[in-house]
Design an enzyme around this catalytic site. Structure first.
Site, PDB file in Angstrom:
ATOM      1  N   ASP A 267       7.351  -0.160   4.115  1.00  0.00           N
ATOM      2  CA  ASP A 267       7.791  -0.574   2.647  1.00  0.00           C
ATOM      3  C   ASP A 267       9.269  -1.056   2.598  1.00  0.00           C
ATOM      4  O   ASP A 267       9.621  -1.817   2.066  1.00  0.00           O
ATOM      5  CB  ASP A 267       7.262   0.238   1.543  1.00  0.00           C
ATOM      6  CG  ASP A 267       7.730   1.670   1.875  1.00  0.00           C
ATOM      7  OD1 ASP A 267       8.046   2.065   3.036  1.00  0.00           O
ATOM      8  OD2 ASP A 267       7.699   2.501   0.816  1.00  0.00           O
ATOM      9  N   ARG A 268       9.926   0.313   3.003  1.00  0.00           N
ATOM     10  CA  ARG A 268      11.495   0.100   3.098  1.00  0.00           C
ATOM     11  C   ARG A 268      12.132  -1.088   3.915  1.00  0.00           C
ATOM     12  O   ARG A 268      12.753  -2.005   3.383  1.00  0.00           O
ATOM     13  CB  ARG A 268      12.248   1.181   3.692  1.00  0.00           C
ATOM     14  CG  ARG A 268      11.506   2.392   2.894  1.00  0.00           C
ATOM     15  CD  ARG A 268      12.285   3.785   3.336  1.00  0.00           C
ATOM     16  NE  ARG A 268      13.836   3.697   3.365  1.00  0.00           N
ATOM     17  CZ  ARG A 268      14.632   4.722   4.108  1.00  0.00           C
ATOM     18  NH1 ARG A 268      14.123   5.649   4.877  1.00  0.00           N
ATOM     19  NH2 ARG A 268      15.816   4.668   3.799  1.00  0.00           N
TER      20      ARG A 268
ATOM     21  N   TYR B 254      18.068   2.185  12.686  1.00  0.00           N
ATOM     22  CA  TYR B 254      17.503   3.517  12.633  1.00  0.00           C
ATOM     23  C   TYR B 254      17.667   4.131  13.970  1.00  0.00           C
ATOM     24  O   TYR B 254      17.328   3.367  14.982  1.00  0.00           O
ATOM     25  CB  TYR B 254      16.173   3.422  12.113  1.00  0.00           C
ATOM     26  CG  TYR B 254      15.970   4.364  10.851  1.00  0.00           C
ATOM     27  CD1 TYR B 254      16.705   4.225   9.621  1.00  0.00           C
ATOM     28  CD2 TYR B 254      14.848   5.284  10.940  1.00  0.00           C
ATOM     29  CE1 TYR B 254      16.554   5.299   8.561  1.00  0.00           C
ATOM     30  CE2 TYR B 254      14.587   6.352   9.827  1.00  0.00           C
ATOM     31  CZ  TYR B 254      15.509   6.085   8.707  1.00  0.00           C
ATOM     32  OH  TYR B 254      15.248   7.055   7.636  1.00  0.00           O
TER      33      TYR B 254
ATOM     34  N   ASN C  94      -0.033   4.181  -5.468  1.00  0.00           N
ATOM     35  CA  ASN C  94      -0.704   2.985  -5.876  1.00  0.00           C
ATOM     36  C   ASN C  94      -0.647   1.885  -4.830  1.00  0.00           C
ATOM     37  O   ASN C  94       0.272   1.962  -4.036  1.00  0.00           O
ATOM     38  CB  ASN C  94       0.076   2.517  -7.229  1.00  0.00           C
ATOM     39  CG  ASN C  94      -0.320   3.274  -8.465  1.00  0.00           C
ATOM     40  OD1 ASN C  94      -1.341   3.760  -8.851  1.00  0.00           O
ATOM     41  ND2 ASN C  94       0.783   3.585  -9.135  1.00  0.00           N
TER      42      ASN C  94
ATOM     43  N   ILE D 209       0.891  -1.323   0.063  1.00  0.00           N
ATOM     44  CA  ILE D 209       0.045   0.117   0.025  1.00  0.00           C
ATOM     45  C   ILE D 209       1.016   1.322  -0.162  1.00  0.00           C
ATOM     46  O   ILE D 209       1.220   1.621   1.088  1.00  0.00           O
ATOM     47  CB  ILE D 209      -1.138   0.107   1.209  1.00  0.00           C
ATOM     48  CG1 ILE D 209      -1.742  -1.283   1.418  1.00  0.00           C
ATOM     49  CG2 ILE D 209      -1.889   1.179   1.073  1.00  0.00           C
ATOM     50  CD1 ILE D 209      -2.611  -1.530   2.487  1.00  0.00           C
TER      51      ILE D 209
END
Length: 261
Positions: A111-112, A102, A13, A9
């Protein structure tokens, strides 16, 4: 064999993958439009399943990564109503087995992380990996061993082209088709723009992956993904592999790994 649905998601798109757990069988793209209702999206899902000759009861699990909370909620409601299944999100419901380095781990987009995880599982013997995703933004994500190091966020190809066209009255929209192997001085505005974008982003990919690799344990494997990756790989010499559906593959592998536990 039971089938699964995977949802990548994004802001622009939503990619939907259909798999059987062992392989990704097909993928589709729908716009991420929060103006849709859950019913509209659910009916689109039913049509997608019909195209695959599947019935709602054939689906055993729905898994997603999302950078759009509104679309995530909408799709979650659609899955519950039309498939009778709870949409599982990575990393909230399905933890991602990478050490996240991180500074503030929760700031990394799902997504990453899923893309980095997929790259690591697909290339388990590579000392280090850089995944380059050409989406709404162009992201560079670095994995060394089993650690997600972080990466870079740069402008996206399509979003940059759209922004330029919207701010300039006389510049036309361009196709971003890769038809030449080397840039040439454009003798038309269309050629000038097309070569500028295609070879400009190719140079960015080559330059940034080379600079990032200098600080990583080598050799470094570079994987391209996203809608523009295959075209850019024709003119950029930094990619070792292109996997347009890397995130969907990551969701498939993640669901399979958790199911095995």
């Amino acid at each position: 064999m039971a089938s699964m649905l995977y949802f990548d998601i994004g802001n622009t798109n939503t990619k939907i993958g259909v798999g059987n757990g062992d392989a990704l069988l097909a993928s589709y793209v729908l716009p991420s439009d929060e103006r849709l209702t859950a019913d509209q999206f659910g009916l689109a899902l039913l049509e997608l399943l019909r195209h695959m000759r599947l019935a709602p009861e054939d689906i055993r699990a729905c898994v997603a990564s999302s950078v759009s909370p509104g679309m995530g909620l909408l799709i979650s409601r659609a899955c519950e109503r039309f498939l009778g299944l709870r949409l599982l999100f990575a990393p909230e419901d399905l933890s991602i087995p990478l050490e996240n380095r991180y500074a503030l781990p929760h700031e990394v987009g799902a997504d990453r992380l899923v893309g980095a995880y997929a790259a690591r599982r697909m290339y388990p013997d590579a000392p280090s990996i850089i995944s380059v995703d050409f989406g709404t933004a162009t992201t560079f994500d670095c994995v060394e061993g089993n650690a997600y190091l972080g990466g870079l966020i740069c402008p996206g190809v399509q979003s940059s082209a759209s922004a330029l066209a919207s701010k300039t009255a006389k510049l036309p929209r361009i196709s971003l088709e890769v038809t030449d192997k080397q840039p040439t001085p454009g003798r038309s505005t269309v050629t000038s723009l097309n070569h500028g974008f295609v070879f400009g982003f190719a140079a960015m990919a080559e330059g940034l992956t080379a600079r990032l690799a200098k600080g990583m344990r080598g050799p470094v494997t570079v994987i391209g993904t996203g809608g523009f990756a295959a075209a850019l790989a024709e003119v950029a010499d930094c990619f070792h592999a292109v996997c347009p559906d890397l995130l969907l593959e990551g969701l498939r592998l993640l669901q399979q790994e958790h199911a095995a536990k």
